[in-house]
Design a protein around this motif. Sequence first.
Motif, mmCIF file in Angstrom:
data_model
loop_
_atom_site.group_PDB
_atom_site.id
_atom_site.type_symbol
_atom_site.label_atom_id
_atom_site.label_comp_id
_atom_site.label_asym_id
_atom_site.label_seq_id
_atom_site.Cartn_x
_atom_site.Cartn_y
_atom_site.Cartn_z
ATOM 1 N N MET A 287 -17.643 89.277 67.233
ATOM 2 C CA MET A 287 -17.897 89.032 65.811
ATOM 3 C C MET A 287 -16.727 89.553 64.980
ATOM 4 O O MET A 287 -16.247 88.877 64.061
ATOM 5 N N ALA A 288 -16.259 90.755 65.315
ATOM 6 C CA ALA A 288 -15.136 91.356 64.590
ATOM 7 C C ALA A 288 -13.896 90.463 64.715
ATOM 8 O O ALA A 288 -13.199 90.200 63.725
ATOM 9 N N ASP A 289 -13.632 89.974 65.930
ATOM 10 C CA ASP A 289 -12.470 89.116 66.128
ATOM 11 C C ASP A 289 -12.570 87.831 65.303
ATOM 12 O O ASP A 289 -11.554 87.312 64.821
ATOM 13 N N LEU A 290 -13.787 87.355 65.141
ATOM 14 C CA LEU A 290 -13.980 86.136 64.349
ATOM 15 C C LEU A 290 -13.738 86.407 62.857
ATOM 16 O O LEU A 290 -13.134 85.597 62.154
ATOM 17 N N VAL A 291 -14.195 87.556 62.389
ATOM 18 C CA VAL A 291 -13.936 87.958 60.999
ATOM 19 C C VAL A 291 -12.419 88.039 60.772
ATOM 20 O O VAL A 291 -11.886 87.496 59.798
ATOM 21 N N LEU A 292 -11.738 88.692 61.699
ATOM 22 C CA LEU A 292 -10.281 88.854 61.585
ATOM 23 C C LEU A 292 -9.582 87.505 61.702
ATOM 24 O O LEU A 292 -8.629 87.222 60.967
ATOM 25 N N GLY A 293 -10.050 86.678 62.616
ATOM 26 C CA GLY A 293 -9.463 85.354 62.819
ATOM 27 C C GLY A 293 -9.583 84.486 61.579
ATOM 28 O O GLY A 293 -8.653 83.751 61.224
ATOM 29 N N ASN A 294 -10.719 84.569 60.912
ATOM 30 C CA ASN A 294 -10.916 83.789 59.692
ATOM 31 C C ASN A 294 -9.971 84.255 58.582
ATOM 32 O O ASN A 294 -9.382 83.434 57.868
ATOM 33 N N LEU A 295 -9.831 85.570 58.459
ATOM 34 C CA LEU A 295 -8.927 86.097 57.420
ATOM 35 C C LEU A 295 -7.488 85.678 57.710
ATOM 36 O O LEU A 295 -6.762 85.229 56.817
ATOM 37 N N GLU A 296 -7.116 85.805 58.979
ATOM 38 C CA GLU A 296 -5.756 85.452 59.367
ATOM 39 C C GLU A 296 -5.478 83.975 59.080
ATOM 40 O O GLU A 296 -4.451 83.622 58.490
ATOM 41 N N ALA A 297 -6.413 83.128 59.489
ATOM 42 C CA ALA A 297 -6.256 81.686 59.252
ATOM 43 C C ALA A 297 -6.080 81.422 57.757
ATOM 44 O O ALA A 297 -5.193 80.678 57.342
ATOM 45 N N HIS A 298 -6.936 82.066 56.961
ATOM 46 C CA HIS A 298 -6.863 81.846 55.514
ATOM 47 C C HIS A 298 -5.491 82.229 54.958
ATOM 48 O O HIS A 298 -4.879 81.448 54.218
ATOM 49 N N PHE A 299 -5.032 83.422 55.326
ATOM 50 C CA PHE A 299 -3.768 83.895 54.746
ATOM 51 C C PHE A 299 -2.550 83.144 55.292
ATOM 52 O O PHE A 299 -1.489 83.156 54.688
ATOM 53 N N LEU A 300 -2.729 82.461 56.432
ATOM 54 C CA LEU A 300 -1.631 81.633 56.963
ATOM 55 C C LEU A 300 -1.756 80.184 56.474
ATOM 56 O O LEU A 300 -0.971 79.322 56.864
ATOM 57 N N GLY A 301 -2.779 79.927 55.687
ATOM 58 C CA GLY A 301 -2.985 78.571 55.177
ATOM 59 C C GLY A 301 -3.466 77.597 56.236
ATOM 60 O O GLY A 301 -3.295 76.372 56.116
ATOM 61 N N LYS A 302 -4.087 78.138 57.289
ATOM 62 C CA LYS A 302 -4.609 77.277 58.362
ATOM 63 C C LYS A 302 -6.098 77.031 58.153
ATOM 64 O O LYS A 302 -6.746 77.771 57.405
ATOM 65 N N PRO A 303 -6.672 76.033 58.867
ATOM 66 C CA PRO A 303 -8.119 75.796 58.712
ATOM 67 C C PRO A 303 -8.922 77.025 59.158
ATOM 68 O O PRO A 303 -8.573 77.669 60.155
ATOM 69 N N LEU A 304 -9.976 77.338 58.413
ATOM 70 C CA LEU A 304 -10.834 78.481 58.761
ATOM 71 C C LEU A 304 -11.571 78.185 60.062
ATOM 72 O O LEU A 304 -11.874 77.025 60.364
ATOM 73 N N LEU A 305 -11.833 79.236 60.846
ATOM 74 C CA LEU A 305 -12.483 79.043 62.146
ATOM 75 C C LEU A 305 -13.961 78.693 61.984
ATOM 76 O O LEU A 305 -14.473 77.787 62.632
ATOM 77 N N THR A 306 -14.646 79.441 61.128
ATOM 78 C CA THR A 306 -16.093 79.207 60.944
ATOM 79 C C THR A 306 -16.447 79.259 59.453
ATOM 80 O O THR A 306 -17.063 80.214 58.983
ATOM 81 N N PRO A 307 -16.058 78.202 58.732
ATOM 82 C CA PRO A 307 -16.324 78.202 57.290
ATOM 83 C C PRO A 307 -17.793 77.910 56.972
ATOM 84 O O PRO A 307 -18.425 77.123 57.665
ATOM 85 N N VAL A 308 -18.318 78.608 55.968
ATOM 86 C CA VAL A 308 -19.627 78.250 55.407
ATOM 87 C C VAL A 308 -19.369 77.308 54.235
ATOM 88 O O VAL A 308 -20.010 76.278 54.095
ATOM 89 N N ILE A 309 -18.428 77.712 53.388
ATOM 90 C CA ILE A 309 -17.949 76.821 52.318
ATOM 91 C C ILE A 309 -16.432 77.008 52.152
ATOM 92 O O ILE A 309 -15.880 77.999 52.562
#
Length: 309
Positions: A287-309
């Motif tokens: 779960m922690a890795d997914l939280v970090l992965g989503n933040l990283e994707a966002h700040f790199l301008g990549k698609p979010l891994l598990t977006p709600v909105i």
Amino acid sequence: GVLLVTQVALYLEQELNKRYNLFRLWDYPQKSHFLTQHGASIRAVVGRSTAGADSELIDALPNLEIISSSSVGVDKIDLIKCKEKGIRVTNTPDVLTDEVADLTIGLILALLRRICECDRYVRSGNWKRGDYKLTSKFSGKTVGIIGLGRIGTAIAKRAEGFNCSICYYSRTQKQESKYKYYPSVVEVASNCDILIVACSLTEKTHHIINREVISALGPKGFLINIGRGKHVDEPELVSALLEGRLGGAGLDVFENEPHVPEELLGLENVVLLPHVGSATVETRTVMADLVLGNLEAHFLGKPLLTPVI
Ligand code: 8YV
């Protein structure tokens, strides 16, 4: 900066601290003071089931871009406000499904076979004074599930392994499902032995377990809640248990955590857990890795891994 609004697993906190300028909201006894001083520098919020971001917090963070929650449930986040403001939201679906479904089966077995009470019986030395009383069988019972999403489906699969019949309620019937559908929660409750709450918490599912549903489940029925405390009208549940109008309850969640109604503490036909559905080292790490992965994707301008909105 990244704002952590509640305590999370140490691993997640440490990783956030390594990667970002991390603010811990609890370090600031005066929240308003923190917000005026640092609010404008916060670009991301990290929370979980205990705390997210309400409308007031969102308004106090003018440069907020993303909220990444270490939970599948996002009921503590004002999604309407986020949508309006173009703030992205991510959660941690799938990675915790097995864990929560496993715990649900554990809760059912603990409740029906009185495993916790049996353990207390042995520890207290009472076994030496006579045999333990008889309990209830799980295999072959009818299980009713509210919400046949990822977690509800994983619970159903496991219950099938115990030769249970499965019925469910959800907003719409799942055409691909072989389980019996009822268009109301009361009908599910009337037709099952064990009723499981596995839906997400929304305005529509708030107190979905009310007096009428509890009566339909009846003195031989068992209620299992692994969703959110607010799915259940807790005072109604407590009085039904005290008056013997419900067979028993297995609860991982409560309306006002970590507070549990005092009356429940003395009852033998309840199993009370401190919201541990996903709480294993393995699952909290993913779960922690997914939280970090989503933040990283966002700040790199990549698609979010598990977006709600
Ligand atoms: C946790 C949960 O309590 O995923 C959810 O919605 O309720 C749980 O997994 C939690 O948020 C983990 O930090």
